[in-house]
Scaffold this motif. Structure first.
Motif, short mmCIF file in Angstrom:
data_model
loop_
_atom_site.label_atom_id
_atom_site.label_comp_id
_atom_site.label_asym_id
_atom_site.label_seq_id
_atom_site.Cartn_x
_atom_site.Cartn_y
_atom_site.Cartn_z
N LYS A 1 8.85 34.16 42.68
CA LYS A 1 7.46 34.40 42.24
C LYS A 1 6.83 33.15 41.66
O LYS A 1 5.71 32.76 42.03
N SER A 2 7.56 32.51 40.74
CA SER A 2 7.00 31.31 40.11
C SER A 2 6.80 30.20 41.13
O SER A 2 5.82 29.46 41.08
N THR A 3 7.73 30.12 42.06
CA THR A 3 7.59 29.11 43.11
C THR A 3 6.31 29.36 43.90
O THR A 3 5.54 28.43 44.17
N ALA B 1 -1.90 33.24 37.34
CA ALA B 1 -1.16 33.49 36.11
C ALA B 1 0.29 33.82 36.42
O ALA B 1 0.58 34.60 37.33
N ASP B 2 1.19 33.19 35.69
CA ASP B 2 2.62 33.45 35.87
C ASP B 2 3.15 34.23 34.67
O ASP B 2 3.34 33.67 33.60
N GLU B 3 3.32 35.52 34.86
CA GLU B 3 3.80 36.42 33.80
C GLU B 3 3.04 36.26 32.49
O GLU B 3 3.63 35.98 31.45
N PRO B 4 1.73 36.45 32.52
CA PRO B 4 0.93 36.21 31.31
C PRO B 4 1.26 37.19 30.18
O PRO B 4 1.00 36.89 29.03
MG MG Z 1 9.16 33.00 37.17
#
Ligand code: MG
Ligand code: ATP
Lengths: 295, 228
Positions: free
Chosen positions: B41-43, B161-164
């Protein structure tokens, strides 16, 4: 660049210099000491150079005649000398006049005269002034070729020594400058490295919100330049007061020494130091930015 | 418009983070990216703002092939994006106002506009009254709201947004989601990686599920779909 951006840079720079209090102080001091030494050196160099030039311009060629020269031959040599290109003035000094001069120079040590014996050992001579120092070197051997001339020489030794000295000073100066510049570069780039480290979070965020590389670099460059500039101001203040004080003292005691006057010398030296300080500051931060700021 | 076509990512060291990803996100969409830890996901998120380059494939942001950008052009890509992280990333030595204004100063906005616009977005996230506080005087939820204000202060086309809400309790997460909904309502596209099952299920937005680097599900009105 927008005004608000400049305003921002100035504020950031100021904040950063304050935050790095001790390192900023150390950088400014190092720059100041380096530039102070450099400035003093420059003053010594410029003055020695000036002195050598002054003495050179004072130089005259002395032409010593053989004792066998008749009055007629002397007159003919004088005539030839006067016609040589670049010769401004020819003064004839007879054996008698030379002896008188010598007596005068002896002052109260006249008893030395007796050691000379009855004979007047001084030759007939001419003193020649030329229009430029460069001519002397060309003229002197030519004069030596004239009939009945024993030797022709100019007071080259002092001048040559002085020029030798300025050469050494110049050489030593370059080494010193390189050394001091490296030391200063080192301390400034080190300070900026700390700044970069202290602000790495900020730099990352700046990148995420779309700051250009130069926008990110500017405050760091400004910081280095400010440190360099402040150090140069301190060095200049010292140089100015030291030199003015020195001149005053020397004028009181050794008035004949042809030292350069404070103006425009100090102005040039100050400008030079300020430019050098600021430049070294910029270069120091740039080195650090290249190494530590991955923009 | 965001397009990823045939994107794969192999990290140095060999981790296969993404494989053959094809995604098409229309303007104004609200998209959740879900999946187990390590799924990629972050990638996926990082590739949108060119933090990470794909090994193969291409990515278009508003018609621009972002892989062809020169380093000088990257800042201008990022100015179209508002980026939000799990850990807020506020500057501790600046006030709330300064943290948000920072994003505008960086793109050289004029002074007067900065003041007005910062106050507007602080209003939107409901923290105008804390403008002069420092981040450590705020709760996690409040800090994230400041980070959101900073992300939207330059009117980005996309918010990424990454896991805000990853560090926040459910109650606070809902407040944050309300703000995202509001931002989305103004036409801003939102792409959000999250682990927040409740939120995803309740919002009824598009869900892209990634597992072991592959998109296994892409539903218009999806659900989280994993047991926690
Ligand atoms: Mg991540
Ligand atoms: N910089 C990196 N270098 C090498 N491998 C990496 C790097 N970043 C991520 N990976 C690997 O790539 C895979 C995907 O990681 P990613 O961070 O995208 O997962 P994620 O879905 O965001 O996980 P989480 O839900 O835990 O945040 C993982 O196997 C991870 O170990």
């Amino acid at each position: 660049m927008r005004f608000s951006t400049m305003d921002y840079f100035v504020k950031e720079t100021y904040k950063s210099i304050r935050r790095n209090g001790f390192m900023s102080f150390a950088s400014i001091s190092t720059v100041a000491v380096s530039l102070l030494v450099l400035g003093m050196f420059l003053m010594i160099f410029l003055n020695t150079n000036n002195l050598a030039q002054y003495l050179e311009s004072q130089v005259q060629v002395s032409v010593y005649m053989q004792d066998s020269a008749t009055a007629k031959e002397l007159a003919s040599v004088k005539d030839k000398l006067t016609k040589m290109p670049g010769v401004v003035k020819v003064t004839q000094v007879s054996k008698q006049q030379a002896l008188e001069r010598f007596k005068k120079r002896l002052g109260d040590q006249q008893q030395l005269l007796s050691s000379l014996g009855k004979e007047n050992p001084f030759p007939n001579s001419f003193e020649i002034q030329v229009d430029s120092p460069e001519r002397i070197k060309v003229l002197t051997p030519q004069i030596g070729q004239l009939p009945k001339v024993e030797t022709a020489k100019f007071g080259q030794e002092v001048v040559e020594h002085l020029f030798q000295l300025t050469k050494i000073l110049r050489f030593g100066g370059i080494i010193l400058v390189v050394f001091l510049a490296m030391a200063t570069l080192f301390i400034i780039s080190n300070t900026i490295r700390l700044t970069v480290f202290a602000r790495r979070k900020e730099v990352i965020i700046m990148k995420y919100v779309g700051a250009t590389d130069w926008f990110i670099r500017w405050p760091f460059l400004l910081e280095g330049m400010t440190l360099g500039f402040c150090g140069a101001v301190v060095a200049s203040l010292f140089i100015n007061s030291i030199y003015s004080g020195l001149l005053e003292r020397i004028h009181a005691t050794l008035a004949f020494l042809p030292l350069l006057p404070t103006y425009p010398l100090l102005l040039y030296v100050d400008v030079f130091l300020l430019v050098a300080g600021t430049g070294i500051g910029a270069l120091g931060s740039y080195i650090s930015l290249r190494k530590f700021l991955q923009v | 418009m965001l397009i990823m076509s045939d994107v794969s990512k192999v990290y140095p060291g060999g981790a296969m983070a993404l494989q053959d990803v094809n995604v098409h996100i229309e303007p104004g969409e609200f998209v959740f990216v879900v999946g187990p830890s390590g799924a990629g996901k972050s990638t996926f998120i990082k590739m949108l703002f060119r933090e990470v380059l794909p090994t193969t494939g291409s990515i278009f942001v508003n018609g621009v092939d972002i892989l062809s950008l020169t380093p000088k052009e990257i800042p201008f890509l990022r100015r179209q994006l508002g980026i939000i992280f799990q850990d807020y990333r506020l500057l501790p030595d600046r006030t709330v106002f300064e943290n948000v204004a920072f994003a505008m100063q960086v793109i050289e906005a004029p002074h007067r506009k900065i003041k007005r616009q910062v106050m507007n977005v602080l209003d939107l996230v409901g923290l105008r009254h804390r403008a002069n506080a420092y981040p450590n005087e705020l709760s996690g939820g409040e800090q994230q709201r400041i980070a959101i204000a900073r992300a939207i202060v330059n009117d980005p086309v996309f918010v990424i947004a990454d896991e805000p809400t990853g560090n926040l309790d459910p109650e606070t997460s809902w407040d944050i989601m309300d703000i995202f909904k509001e931002i989305n309502a103004t036409g801003t596209t939102i792409v959000m990686a999250t682990h927040d099952k409740e939120v995803v299920d309740a919002m009824g937005k598009r869900v892209i599920a990634i597992e072991k680097g592959r998109i296994v599900r892409d539903e218009k009105e999806g659900v989280y779909g994993y047991e926690i």
